[in-house]
Each structure stands twice: as C-alpha cells, then as structure tokens.
Design a protein around this motif. Structure first.
Motif, mmCIF file in Angstrom:
data_model
loop_
_atom_site.group_PDB
_atom_site.id
_atom_site.type_symbol
_atom_site.label_atom_id
_atom_site.label_comp_id
_atom_site.label_asym_id
_atom_site.label_seq_id
_atom_site.Cartn_x
_atom_site.Cartn_y
_atom_site.Cartn_z
ATOM 1 N N THR A 28 0.861 -1.193 0.000
ATOM 2 C CA THR A 28 0.000 0.000 0.000
ATOM 3 C C THR A 28 0.888 1.230 0.000
ATOM 4 N N TRP A 32 -2.245 6.400 -1.301
ATOM 5 C CA TRP A 32 -3.493 5.648 -1.544
ATOM 6 C C TRP A 32 -4.398 5.746 -0.318
ATOM 7 N N ARG A 36 -7.979 7.720 -0.531
ATOM 8 C CA ARG A 36 -9.197 6.877 -0.520
ATOM 9 C C ARG A 36 -9.948 6.915 0.798
ATOM 10 N N CYS A 112 -20.493 -0.472 14.599
ATOM 11 C CA CYS A 112 -20.146 0.961 14.642
ATOM 12 C C CYS A 112 -21.303 1.829 15.125
ATOM 13 N N ARG A 152 -4.510 -5.811 2.867
ATOM 14 C CA ARG A 152 -4.429 -4.364 2.654
ATOM 15 C C ARG A 152 -5.812 -3.718 2.480
ATOM 16 N N ASN A 153 -6.823 -4.539 2.106
ATOM 17 C CA ASN A 153 -8.167 -3.979 1.930
ATOM 18 C C ASN A 153 -8.770 -3.475 3.233
ATOM 19 N N MET A 219 -14.609 -7.414 4.795
ATOM 20 C CA MET A 219 -15.595 -6.385 4.424
ATOM 21 C C MET A 219 -15.692 -6.208 2.913
ATOM 22 N N GLY A 221 -16.026 -3.477 0.840
ATOM 23 C CA GLY A 221 -15.880 -2.028 1.033
ATOM 24 C C GLY A 221 -16.813 -1.157 0.195
ATOM 25 N N GLN A 222 -16.896 -1.443 -1.097
ATOM 26 C CA GLN A 222 -17.665 -0.538 -1.974
ATOM 27 C C GLN A 222 -19.160 -0.576 -1.680
ATOM 28 N N ALA A 258 -15.470 6.683 9.565
ATOM 29 C CA ALA A 258 -15.006 5.485 8.859
ATOM 30 C C ALA A 258 -14.121 5.860 7.684
ATOM 31 N N ASN A 259 -14.498 6.919 6.996
ATOM 32 C CA ASN A 259 -13.819 7.277 5.759
ATOM 33 C C ASN A 259 -14.188 8.730 5.452
ATOM 34 N N ARG A 261 -14.331 10.317 2.743
ATOM 35 C CA ARG A 261 -15.244 10.490 1.591
ATOM 36 C C ARG A 261 -16.691 10.212 1.997
ATOM 37 N N PHE A 316 -23.008 4.027 11.081
ATOM 38 C CA PHE A 316 -23.359 2.924 10.196
ATOM 39 C C PHE A 316 -22.353 1.800 10.423
HETATM 40 N N1 COA Z 1 -3.530 0.081 -0.816
HETATM 41 C C1 COA Z 1 -3.437 0.082 -2.136
HETATM 42 N N2 COA Z 1 -4.385 -0.420 -2.939
HETATM 43 C C2 COA Z 1 -5.470 -0.948 -2.350
HETATM 44 C C3 COA Z 1 -5.626 -0.990 -0.950
HETATM 45 C C4 COA Z 1 -4.600 -0.443 -0.172
HETATM 46 N N3 COA Z 1 -4.654 -0.418 1.159
HETATM 47 N N4 COA Z 1 -6.807 -1.546 -0.668
HETATM 48 C C5 COA Z 1 -7.384 -1.856 -1.817
HETATM 49 N N5 COA Z 1 -6.581 -1.517 -2.851
HETATM 50 C C6 COA Z 1 -6.786 -1.658 -4.268
HETATM 51 C C7 COA Z 1 -7.818 -2.714 -4.595
HETATM 52 O O1 COA Z 1 -7.204 -3.992 -4.621
HETATM 53 C C8 COA Z 1 -8.289 -2.287 -5.963
HETATM 54 O O2 COA Z 1 -7.361 -2.736 -6.912
HETATM 55 P P1 COA Z 1 -7.842 -3.280 -8.359
HETATM 56 O O3 COA Z 1 -8.560 -2.121 -8.997
HETATM 57 O O4 COA Z 1 -6.573 -3.644 -8.999
HETATM 58 O O5 COA Z 1 -8.759 -4.427 -8.049
HETATM 59 C C9 COA Z 1 -8.183 -0.760 -5.897
HETATM 60 O O6 COA Z 1 -7.338 -0.472 -4.788
HETATM 61 C C10 COA Z 1 -9.504 -0.049 -5.713
HETATM 62 O O7 COA Z 1 -10.222 -0.698 -4.698
HETATM 63 P P2 COA Z 1 -11.669 -0.235 -4.333
HETATM 64 O O8 COA Z 1 -12.280 -1.221 -3.413
HETATM 65 O O9 COA Z 1 -12.401 0.137 -5.587
HETATM 66 O O10 COA Z 1 -11.351 1.129 -3.578
HETATM 67 P P3 COA Z 1 -12.372 2.159 -3.016
HETATM 68 O O11 COA Z 1 -12.151 3.464 -3.658
HETATM 69 O O12 COA Z 1 -13.771 1.628 -2.966
HETATM 70 O O13 COA Z 1 -11.883 2.284 -1.515
HETATM 71 C C11 COA Z 1 -12.393 1.514 0.677
HETATM 72 C C12 COA Z 1 -11.873 1.150 -0.677
HETATM 73 C C13 COA Z 1 -12.412 0.275 1.564
HETATM 74 C C14 COA Z 1 -11.505 2.564 1.276
HETATM 75 C C15 COA Z 1 -13.813 2.086 0.525
HETATM 76 O O14 COA Z 1 -14.616 1.241 -0.262
HETATM 77 C C16 COA Z 1 -14.482 2.302 1.844
HETATM 78 O O15 COA Z 1 -14.059 3.113 2.632
HETATM 79 N N6 COA Z 1 -15.597 1.626 2.079
HETATM 80 C C17 COA Z 1 -16.305 1.738 3.320
HETATM 81 C C18 COA Z 1 -15.562 0.994 4.347
HETATM 82 C C19 COA Z 1 -16.021 1.322 5.703
HETATM 83 O O16 COA Z 1 -16.026 2.443 6.076
HETATM 84 N N7 COA Z 1 -16.400 0.315 6.446
HETATM 85 C C20 COA Z 1 -16.749 0.409 7.767
HETATM 86 C C21 COA Z 1 -18.131 0.862 7.888
HETATM 87 S S1 COA Z 1 -18.507 0.691 9.511
#
Ligand code: COA
Length: 329
Positions: A28, A32, A36, A112, A152-153, A219, A221-222, A258-259, A261, A316
């Motif tokens: 990571t 990033w 994100r 949460c 890393r996700n 999770m 994520g999206q 959480a995020n 965005r 949420f």
């Molecule tokens: N570092 C680098 N790359 C990463 C990564 C990291 N830590 N985590 C994921 N990626 C990659 C993915 O593998 C994906 O690669 P690919 O396109 O080659 O498949 C790419 O980044 C995009 O992943 P994506 O899932 O589309 O990113 P995103 O913009 O949706 O952001 C989260 C991911 C998890 C940050 C976002 O979806 C999120 O915040 N969701 C809500 C999570 C949350 O708040 N949960 C708790 C609620 S209580």
C-alpha cells in the motif's frame, strides 16, 4: 425533564501506527490511504490493554467531569465488538475496575452504531425507571485484535480507542433538551458485508479456522460505502423531522469516522456547511463503536459546544445497523 450528558471522556492508546508504517507491512502507500480514506494514522493498544482498560481510562475522565463517584452510577453499558472475553460482559469487568457496584451492567453489540443504540436504550430506561439517575455509556474497541494485518483492503482502515459519557436524569422545569430524537435501524439481509466469520457458535474456533484467518474482520468495502452514505443521511433527516429542527440550526454533525469520503458525502446530502461537520478520522481511523463518542468528547473539551446547541450524531456498521440521534446540549 431531560436525560442530559453531564460528563465526557476519551482515551486513545499511546502507540501511533502511521501509513508509512503500513507501507512496510502490506502493498500500500500513504498516498493511496490518504486519498481513498482520509486516514493518516491510527492508535494501537498495548498487549496488556484489553477493551476494559481503554474503557476504564475514558470512563474515569467522564466521571471526573460529571463530578460523580463510581458508586453513583446506576447503569453501565459498553458498546463494543471487541469485548475482553466472550463472557462475562466487558461492562461487568469494567464495573469491577471502577468499583461501581451499584450499577446494572451489560454490553451492547451493534458494531459501529453501538454508541447510538446505547444512547437511545439508556434514554428509554432512565425515562421509565426512577431508579436510574446516572448512567455511564462507553464506546470502546480494540480492533487491532481482529484486524488482518496481511489484508491491505482492511488493515489500513481501523484503530483502537474509547469514549465515554455520563447521563443524568434532570427533573427541573428549566432542564430542557437531552436526547430529543433517535432513529435506530438494521437490515440483517446484509449480514455478510462486514463480518468476523469464525469464533462463534456457527463456526467454532479450530486449527483450521485459525489457519484460514477466519477470526479477522472482512468487508465488502464498496457496497458498504454506498449503503452508508444513503442510510446515514436518511436517518439524520428522520430525527430532524421528528424533533422539528432544521439542519441550519444544528451546531455539529458528528458522523461515524469510517472514511473521509463517506463523511463528506453525508454532509453534502444534508446540505450542512463543511465547518459544522466534525472530522478526526485522519488521526484515529475507524474505531467502530468508539468513533462518535471520541469525537463528541473532543468537541466538548475544546469548548465548542454551548448550552442549547443541537448536535446530530450518525453512524453505520456491521449488521448492517445504522442510525442517528439528535441531542440538545
Ligand atoms: N492500498 C493500495 N491499494 C489498495 C488498498 C490499499 N490499502 N486496498 C485496496 N486496494 C486496491 C484494490 O485492490 C483495488 O485494486 P484493483 O482495482 O486492482 O482491483 C483498488 O485499490 C480499488 O479498490 P476499491 O475497493 O475500488 O477502492 P475504493 O475506492 O472503494 O476504496 C475503501 C476502498 C475500503 C476505502 C472504501 O470502499 C471504503 O471506505 N468503504 C467503506 C468501508 C467502511 O467504512 N467500512 C466500515 C463501515 S462501519
């Protein structure tokens, strides 16, 4: 009559884990993670700091602000998904550490959204039972314990911490405010979106579940992202309508951290000015049940709340659960 918050406290573990540190652990980058999620660093508790220890430190600060003694507490509710043990409750373990032996104690699991659920439940208990005059609610998580540090996700998202509030029942005719309206919601058909698959009665712990890393949080994520924004905004609109308060009258929106965005998207949907949306996700990441109450404590301790102000909380999480509370300070 009103059920008012008369004390707040929070505790964040000393150890800071930065995005740069994570670069050395998984594939990571600081860039990033920041773009994100908005997160720069998070706190990680020590091995000898279970959730009850974090909760204890936050609780003592709230009790001190409220000018109470632990034995004045009639109720202790701990919102957490990272309890010290499967049983007994972390609330009972905390009761023992505090010496608050006049309190009834239980844990509440709404991920949460746990602090928001606890506020509404304690509000209802205190409103109906004259025995409950002072309650302690804690949101606490040691998420580092259920984080897969090889994934890393998810591992970039979470952190540890605790926040606490003391509620007091006020019966004077000038005691306006308190918890004006709450909306609690769940949709269990989405229970697979955020989960720790093993370690419960469905898939008990075994050598295989450990090998397959099934005791860590996973999770989608999206999917979570989209649901979170819509549901938090709707829950906020719901409580504002119930209390007949306009969003322009709200001093602070405190969304679950959480995020960045997600936080900004909720603020935009509600058309609330950016400076009224409280943000600390860059410092602590997602601390689940602790996130909203840590933020509330920071606002209170920095003197950014005055008597009569409206504060809107929303969260949420896994379940899925979500909700909002409207408070009058
Ligand atoms: N570092 C680098 N790359 C990463 C990564 C990291 N830590 N985590 C994921 N990626 C990659 C993915 O593998 C994906 O690669 P690919 O396109 O080659 O498949 C790419 O980044 C995009 O992943 P994506 O899932 O589309 O990113 P995103 O913009 O949706 O952001 C989260 C991911 C998890 C940050 C976002 O979806 C999120 O915040 N969701 C809500 C999570 C949350 O708040 N949960 C708790 C609620 S209580």
């Amino acid at each position: 009559m009103g059920i008012k918050i008369i004390g707040t406290g929070s505790y964040l573990p000393e150890r800071i884990l930065t995005n740069r540190d994570l670069e050395k652990m998984v594939d990571t980058s600081d860039e990033w993670i920041r773009t994100r999620t908005g997160i720069s660093e998070r706190r990680i508790s020590a091995d000898n700091e279970p959730s009850s220890e974090l909760a204890l430190k936050a609780s003592l600060k709230a009790i001190e602000m409220a000018k109470l003694k632990p034995e004045d507490l009639d109720l202790i509710v701990v919102a957490t998904i990272t309890q010290d043990r499967i049983t007994p409750s972390t609330a009972c373990i905390l009761q023992n550490k505090l010496g608050a032996f006049n309190a009834a104690c239980f844990d509440l699991q709404a991920a949460c959204t746990g602090f928001l659920y606890s506020l509404e439940i304690v509000n209802a208990l205190m409103s109906t039972n004259p025995k409950y005059k002072h309650a302690l609610i804690i949101g606490v998580e040691k998420l580092s314990m259920i984080t897969d540090w090889k994934d890393r996700n998810t591992c970039v998202l979470f952190g540890d911490g605790a926040g606490a509030v003391i509620l007091e029942k006020r019966t004077g005719k000038h005691d306006i405010g308190g918890i004006l309206a709450s909306r609690l919601a769940s949709n269990g058909s989405f229970n697979e979106l955020i989960k720790v698959p093993a370690g419960g009665s469905e898939i008990p712990t075994s050598a295989e579940t450990i090998k397959k890393r099934m005791h860590f949080l996973s999770m989608e994520g999206q999917e979570v992202f989209k649901l979170a924004v819509n549901e938090m905004a709707k829950a906020c609109q719901d409580v504002l309508a119930t209390a007949k308060v306009d969003i322009s009258e709200v001093r602070w929106l405190i969304p679950h951290q959480a995020n960045l965005r997600i936080i900004k998207a909720v603020g935009n949907k509600l058309e609330i000015p950016e400076e009224k949306v409280y943000i600390n996700v860059h410092k602590y990441g997602n601390t689940s049940a602790a996130s909203v109450v840590i933020a509330l404590d920071e606002i209170v301790r920095s003197g950014k709340l005055d008597r009569g102000d409206y504060v809107l909380l929303t969260a949420f999480g896994a379940g899925i659960t979500w909700g909002a509370n409207l408070l009058r300070w």
